[in-house]
Enzyme design. Structure first.
Site, PDB file in Angstrom:
ATOM      1  N   ALA A   1     -35.291  11.026 -13.231  1.00 12.55           N
ATOM      2  CA  ALA A   1     -34.805  10.013 -12.284  1.00 12.55           C
ATOM      3  C   ALA A   1     -33.415   9.485 -12.626  1.00 12.55           C
ATOM      4  O   ALA A   1     -32.766   8.868 -11.776  1.00 12.55           O
ATOM      5  CB  ALA A   1     -35.788   8.849 -12.232  1.00 12.55           C
TER       6      ALA A   1
ATOM      7  N   ASP B   1     -35.138  26.015  -2.685  1.00 12.13           N
ATOM      8  CA  ASP B   1     -33.890  26.774  -2.609  1.00 12.13           C
ATOM      9  C   ASP B   1     -33.100  25.997  -1.576  1.00 12.13           C
ATOM     10  O   ASP B   1     -33.373  26.092  -0.374  1.00 12.13           O
ATOM     11  CB  ASP B   1     -34.157  28.207  -2.133  1.00 12.13           C
ATOM     12  CG  ASP B   1     -32.867  29.021  -2.088  1.00 12.13           C
ATOM     13  OD1 ASP B   1     -31.813  28.449  -1.746  1.00 12.13           O
ATOM     14  OD2 ASP B   1     -32.911  30.226  -2.386  1.00 12.13           O
ATOM     15  N   HIS B   2     -32.145  25.187  -2.040  1.00 13.06           N
ATOM     16  CA  HIS B   2     -31.577  24.207  -1.092  1.00 13.06           C
ATOM     17  C   HIS B   2     -30.814  24.875   0.054  1.00 13.06           C
ATOM     18  O   HIS B   2     -30.571  24.250   1.076  1.00 13.06           O
ATOM     19  CB  HIS B   2     -30.736  23.151  -1.818  1.00 13.06           C
ATOM     20  CG  HIS B   2     -29.448  23.662  -2.366  1.00 13.06           C
ATOM     21  ND1 HIS B   2     -29.357  24.246  -3.590  1.00 13.06           N
ATOM     22  CD2 HIS B   2     -28.204  23.680  -1.845  1.00 13.06           C
ATOM     23  CE1 HIS B   2     -28.111  24.606  -3.798  1.00 13.06           C
ATOM     24  NE2 HIS B   2     -27.389  24.274  -2.763  1.00 13.06           N
TER      25      HIS B   2
ATOM     26  N   HIS C   1     -30.340  32.256  -3.330  1.00 15.85           N
ATOM     27  CA  HIS C   1     -29.714  31.911  -2.042  1.00 15.85           C
ATOM     28  C   HIS C   1     -29.311  33.131  -1.201  1.00 15.85           C
ATOM     29  O   HIS C   1     -29.573  33.192  -0.009  1.00 15.85           O
ATOM     30  CB  HIS C   1     -28.480  31.037  -2.266  1.00 15.85           C
ATOM     31  CG  HIS C   1     -28.685  29.923  -3.238  1.00 15.85           C
ATOM     32  ND1 HIS C   1     -29.789  29.102  -3.195  1.00 15.85           N
ATOM     33  CD2 HIS C   1     -27.942  29.483  -4.283  1.00 15.85           C
ATOM     34  CE1 HIS C   1     -29.693  28.202  -4.170  1.00 15.85           C
ATOM     35  NE2 HIS C   1     -28.596  28.419  -4.837  1.00 15.85           N
TER      36      HIS C   1
ATOM     37  N   LYS D   1     -34.620  24.797  -8.903  1.00 16.99           N
ATOM     38  CA  LYS D   1     -34.281  26.101  -9.462  1.00 16.99           C
ATOM     39  C   LYS D   1     -33.694  25.898 -10.864  1.00 16.99           C
ATOM     40  O   LYS D   1     -33.263  24.784 -11.158  1.00 16.99           O
ATOM     41  CB  LYS D   1     -33.309  26.836  -8.559  1.00 16.99           C
ATOM     42  CG  LYS D   1     -31.854  26.331  -8.665  1.00 16.99           C
ATOM     43  CD  LYS D   1     -30.871  27.275  -8.035  1.00 16.99           C
ATOM     44  CE  LYS D   1     -29.479  26.973  -8.505  1.00 16.99           C
ATOM     45  NZ  LYS D   1     -28.414  27.732  -7.929  1.00 16.99           N
TER      46      LYS D   1
ATOM     47  N   VAL E   1     -41.698  13.744 -21.727  1.00 11.11           N
ATOM     48  CA  VAL E   1     -42.481  14.738 -20.978  1.00 11.11           C
ATOM     49  C   VAL E   1     -43.567  15.434 -21.793  1.00 11.11           C
ATOM     50  O   VAL E   1     -44.479  16.020 -21.233  1.00 11.11           O
ATOM     51  CB  VAL E   1     -41.593  15.826 -20.340  1.00 11.11           C
ATOM     52  CG1 VAL E   1     -40.809  15.279 -19.186  1.00 11.11           C
ATOM     53  CG2 VAL E   1     -40.697  16.485 -21.360  1.00 11.11           C
TER      54      VAL E   1
ATOM     55  N   GLU F   1     -16.665  30.000  -3.673  1.00  6.61           N
ATOM     56  CA  GLU F   1     -16.354  28.646  -4.146  1.00  6.61           C
ATOM     57  C   GLU F   1     -14.947  28.632  -4.697  1.00  6.61           C
ATOM     58  O   GLU F   1     -14.520  29.625  -5.297  1.00  6.61           O
ATOM     59  CB  GLU F   1     -17.261  28.286  -5.330  1.00  6.61           C
ATOM     60  CG  GLU F   1     -18.660  27.922  -4.990  1.00  6.61           C
ATOM     61  CD  GLU F   1     -19.414  27.616  -6.265  1.00  6.61           C
ATOM     62  OE1 GLU F   1     -19.027  26.667  -6.956  1.00  6.61           O
ATOM     63  OE2 GLU F   1     -20.366  28.345  -6.562  1.00  6.61           O
TER      64      GLU F   1
ATOM     65  N   LYS G   1     -16.867  32.554  -7.928  1.00  7.08           N
ATOM     66  CA  LYS G   1     -16.195  31.295  -8.258  1.00  7.08           C
ATOM     67  C   LYS G   1     -14.698  31.545  -8.310  1.00  7.08           C
ATOM     68  O   LYS G   1     -14.260  32.677  -8.493  1.00  7.08           O
ATOM     69  CB  LYS G   1     -16.674  30.806  -9.616  1.00  7.08           C
ATOM     70  CG  LYS G   1     -18.104  30.320  -9.576  1.00  7.08           C
ATOM     71  CD  LYS G   1     -18.429  29.517 -10.820  1.00  7.08           C
ATOM     72  CE  LYS G   1     -19.833  28.964 -10.779  1.00  7.08           C
ATOM     73  NZ  LYS G   1     -20.015  27.935  -9.729  1.00  7.08           N
TER      74      LYS G   1
HETATM   75  P1  NAD Z   1     -29.460  16.210 -15.526  1.00  7.38           P
HETATM   76  O1  NAD Z   1     -29.236  16.756 -16.892  1.00  7.38           O
HETATM   77  O2  NAD Z   1     -28.393  15.413 -14.891  1.00  7.38           O
HETATM   78  O3  NAD Z   1     -30.776  15.299 -15.559  1.00  7.38           O
HETATM   79  C1  NAD Z   1     -31.903  15.613 -16.308  1.00  7.38           C
HETATM   80  C2  NAD Z   1     -32.911  14.478 -16.260  1.00  7.38           C
HETATM   81  O4  NAD Z   1     -34.023  14.823 -17.088  1.00  7.38           O
HETATM   82  C3  NAD Z   1     -32.395  13.143 -16.786  1.00  7.38           C
HETATM   83  O5  NAD Z   1     -32.955  12.117 -15.998  1.00  7.38           O
HETATM   84  C4  NAD Z   1     -33.001  13.070 -18.214  1.00  7.38           C
HETATM   85  O6  NAD Z   1     -33.225  11.749 -18.673  1.00  7.38           O
HETATM   86  C5  NAD Z   1     -34.330  13.750 -17.994  1.00  7.38           C
HETATM   87  N1  NAD Z   1     -34.863  14.308 -19.250  1.00  7.38           N
HETATM   88  C6  NAD Z   1     -34.323  15.274 -20.026  1.00  7.38           C
HETATM   89  N2  NAD Z   1     -35.106  15.525 -21.090  1.00  7.38           N
HETATM   90  C7  NAD Z   1     -36.196  14.703 -20.999  1.00  7.38           C
HETATM   91  C8  NAD Z   1     -37.377  14.501 -21.766  1.00  7.38           C
HETATM   92  N3  NAD Z   1     -37.602  15.177 -22.893  1.00  7.38           N
HETATM   93  N4  NAD Z   1     -38.284  13.611 -21.332  1.00  7.38           N
HETATM   94  C9  NAD Z   1     -38.061  12.909 -20.196  1.00  7.38           C
HETATM   95  N5  NAD Z   1     -36.961  13.055 -19.411  1.00  7.38           N
HETATM   96  C10 NAD Z   1     -36.034  13.935 -19.811  1.00  7.38           C
HETATM   97  O7  NAD Z   1     -29.903  17.454 -14.618  1.00  7.38           O
HETATM   98  P2  NAD Z   1     -29.691  17.640 -13.029  1.00  7.38           P
HETATM   99  O8  NAD Z   1     -28.327  18.148 -12.783  1.00  7.38           O
HETATM  100  O9  NAD Z   1     -30.131  16.428 -12.309  1.00  7.38           O
HETATM  101  O10 NAD Z   1     -30.663  18.879 -12.718  1.00  7.38           O
HETATM  102  C11 NAD Z   1     -32.084  18.752 -12.697  1.00  7.38           C
HETATM  103  C12 NAD Z   1     -32.692  20.030 -12.127  1.00  7.38           C
HETATM  104  O11 NAD Z   1     -32.174  20.255 -10.825  1.00  7.38           O
HETATM  105  C13 NAD Z   1     -32.363  21.303 -12.910  1.00  7.38           C
HETATM  106  O12 NAD Z   1     -33.463  22.177 -12.812  1.00  7.38           O
HETATM  107  C14 NAD Z   1     -31.188  21.888 -12.150  1.00  7.38           C
HETATM  108  O13 NAD Z   1     -31.104  23.287 -12.321  1.00  7.38           O
HETATM  109  C15 NAD Z   1     -31.579  21.526 -10.736  1.00  7.38           C
HETATM  110  N6  NAD Z   1     -30.453  21.470  -9.810  1.00  7.38           N
HETATM  111  C16 NAD Z   1     -29.467  20.534  -9.951  1.00  7.38           C
HETATM  112  C17 NAD Z   1     -28.435  20.479  -9.034  1.00  7.38           C
HETATM  113  C18 NAD Z   1     -27.348  19.436  -9.130  1.00  7.38           C
HETATM  114  O14 NAD Z   1     -26.541  19.386  -8.202  1.00  7.38           O
HETATM  115  N7  NAD Z   1     -27.289  18.625 -10.166  1.00  7.38           N
HETATM  116  C19 NAD Z   1     -28.397  21.384  -7.967  1.00  7.38           C
HETATM  117  C20 NAD Z   1     -29.421  22.319  -7.830  1.00  7.38           C
HETATM  118  C21 NAD Z   1     -30.453  22.343  -8.758  1.00  7.38           C
END
Ligand code: NAD
Length: 499
Positions: free
Chosen positions: A16, A180-181, A243, A151, A89, A219, A341
């Site tokens: 979150a 898959d957004h 994608h 993903k 977790v 990109e 890219k």
């Molecule tokens: P992030 O690193 O910004 O966030 C990770 C979150 O996990 C944080 O809230 C962190 O506190 C929590 N976390 C990590 N280890 C933890 C633990 N041991 N216990 C509890 N909480 C823990 O990552 P993100 O960019 O938000 O990406 C999250 C997922 O979404 C990934 O699978 C990523 O591949 C996918 N994703 C992200 C994007 C993007 O635009 N950021 C786009 C597509 C997919």
């Protein structure tokens, strides 16, 4: 007709405090709320490692919403539905606390035990969280329990299979929503509508009338600060396995007998199954790879100079490929894909090129050949459709000129045009899995891609082979030239580029 309103439900969001939640998930939830698409019974528990409380979390959610949308009325009411629990977790005690709070909110908001577990976390945690959710009783309710997963789903077929086996111990396939957004994007969803709601296209949608299909997703950015992740992924796993192949399947599949999720999935799976498989010997005939080098004039770094990237990296930042379908509809029609890219422009487009007419009676004034008809589907950043036709040029002579019929979704109204994540969250809450990837699709696409990635891992590439801010390696052009085609230049395809 599919049901539009969501049932009451508790969303438990893992990750979150992360980037995805902040940039996409909270603004999407807010837009759903404001449009009245969330049931009055809705609550969100955010979890992550940080020792936040409800107040800090609500401010964080509010800030993310305020940044992304111009309308903020009802924001206080909206954030009052958000709760926070610090969470580890892999610790059962964390889940015990989560369960108590979830049960309380269930009562407070009359949620009927419906739960959406959204894993916006690094993929190595997916399996552990799914295990705990079941073992620690979070899924043990009267209502539905759905798992939404970001993903990447594995990094090859064996790892995806292992993850799948693990999460299937806690969730049925029908309750797993793999994001898959791209499938949430308006114009990707429009592929089916364009094909199946127009008498004009479906009769022509085969190898008698189409010469080739080109899908580009380019990109301008490099890897930015994601070098560490990208080194383990590359363009093939980051873009093609999910994608790009999803778009290919939507273009190639047979018409489904209805728009029910199972019917569409069945046809997509059949399309994946009819893709001609590659072998280690044929990979380089069908796929080419690239990696960007520096662009001195514009001071852009090469990939190997980026943060957390190996100075000798063999990771591809560009892929172009030719996919053939061995079935009656598509035999002989190449589907070309390319993604990269540090390209000159950011653009995702599909070009359907129709075959030339059997005999040409006309000329263009400069003696150029008649242009083929093209149907261009603009996925992003422009959204729309363009049909390229030939018409008579005004004047006394019988000269032709290319014309475009364009529909552009340009008046983008931020509140009314749903964003991909907004639609996907809404679908998951309603239990509509059409725009999520089923395990059968994931496994077939990994089997296809694994052959390529294994061959490329074993052969070192002559990288870098394109300069940043250029259109990719020469070999990508040669791939089409061998078949008598060329990539349609993206700038020529803009809605208003000629006329
Ligand atoms: P992030 O690193 O910004 O966030 C990770 C979150 O996990 C944080 O809230 C962190 O506190 C929590 N976390 C990590 N280890 C933890 C633990 N041991 N216990 C509890 N909480 C823990 O990552 P993100 O960019 O938000 O990406 C999250 C997922 O979404 C990934 O699978 C990523 O591949 C996918 N994703 C992200 C994007 C993007 O635009 N950021 C786009 C597509 C997919």
């Amino acid at each position: 007709m599919k049901q539009f309103e969501t049932p009451p439900a508790l969303t438990i969001l893992f990750g979150a405090t992360g980037d995805l939640a902040k940039r996409k998930l909270y603004p999407s939830l807010y837009r759903l709320y404001r449009k009245g698409h969330l049931a009055s019974g809705f609550a969100v528990i955010g979890t992550a490692r940080r020792p936040w409380d409800n107040q800090i979390f609500r401010e964080h959610v509010k800030e993310s919403v305020m940044k992304s949308t111009p309308l903020h009325d009802q924001i206080e009411e909206f954030i009052s539905h958000f709760y926070y629990l610090p969470h580890d977790v892999s610790d059962s005690e964390s889940y015990a606390e989560l369960r108590i709070l979830a049960n309380e909110l269930d009562q407070t908001y009359s949620l009927g035990g419906n739960r959406l577990f959204y894993l916006a976390m690094a993929p190595e945690f997916f399996g552990t969280i799914a295990d705990h959710l079941k073992a620690d009783g979070l899924t043990d309710t009267e209502g539905f329990g759905r798992l939404v997963i970001e993903k990447p789903f594995g990094h090859d077929l064996p790892s995806a299979q292992e993850l799948n086996t693990q999460i299937r111990q806690s969730f049925d396939e029908k309750d797993i929503y793999r994001i898959d957004h791209y499938l949430g994007k308006e114009m990707v969803q429009n592929i089916e509508t364009i094909r199946f709601a127009n008498a004009l296209f479906e009769p022509l949608w085969n190898n008698r009338y189409i010469s080739n299909i080109q899908i580009t997703s380019s990109e301008t950015l490099g890897v930015e600060e994601r070098g560490g992740y990208y080194e383990t992924s590359g363009a093939l796993k980051d873009m093609v396995q999910n994608h790009m192949l999803q778009m290919v399947a939507l273009l190639a599949m047979e018409p489904p007998i209805s728009l029910q999720d199972e019917e569409i999935r069945l046809e997509k799976v059949r399309a994946f199954r009819s893709m001609r498989p590659l072998t280690p010997e044929t990979v380089n005939d069908y796929f080419v790879r690239g990696q960007y080098g520096p662009n001195e004039g514009e001071l852009l770094l090469g990939y190997r100079q980026e943060l957390n990237v190996d100075a000798e990296s063999n990771t591809e930042t560009y892929v172009a490929g030719k996919i053939m379908f061995d079935n009656f509809r598509w035999a002989g029609v190449p589907f070309y894909i390319r993604t990269g890219k540090r390209m000159p422009m950011k653009s995702t487009k599909i070009v359907v090129q129709f075959k030339d007419i059997p005999m040409n009676l006309y000329y263009r004034p400069d003696d150029q050949e008649l242009e083929p008809n093209l149907l261009v589907i603009h996925i992003q950043p422009e959204e729309g459709i363009t049909l390229h036709l030939n018409a008579k040029r005004a004047g006394h002579q019988l000269h032709t000129t290319p014309v475009k019929l364009s529909y552009a979704n340009s008046g983008i109204d931020i509140m009314n045009t749903p964003e991909a994540y907004e639609k996907l969250i809404h679908d998951a809450m309603r239990g509509d899995s059409t725009n999520f990837t089923h395990w059968d699709e994931v496994s077939l696409s990994w089997s296809f891609v694994d052959v390529i990635s294994k061959a490329w891992r074993e052969q070192k590439a002559p990288f870098p082979n394109y300069a940043a801010n250029t259109k990719g390696p020469q070999a990508a052009d040669a791939l089409l030239e061998r078949d008598g085609f060329f990539w349609w230049p993206l700038n020529m395809l803009d809605v208003d580029a000629y006329n």
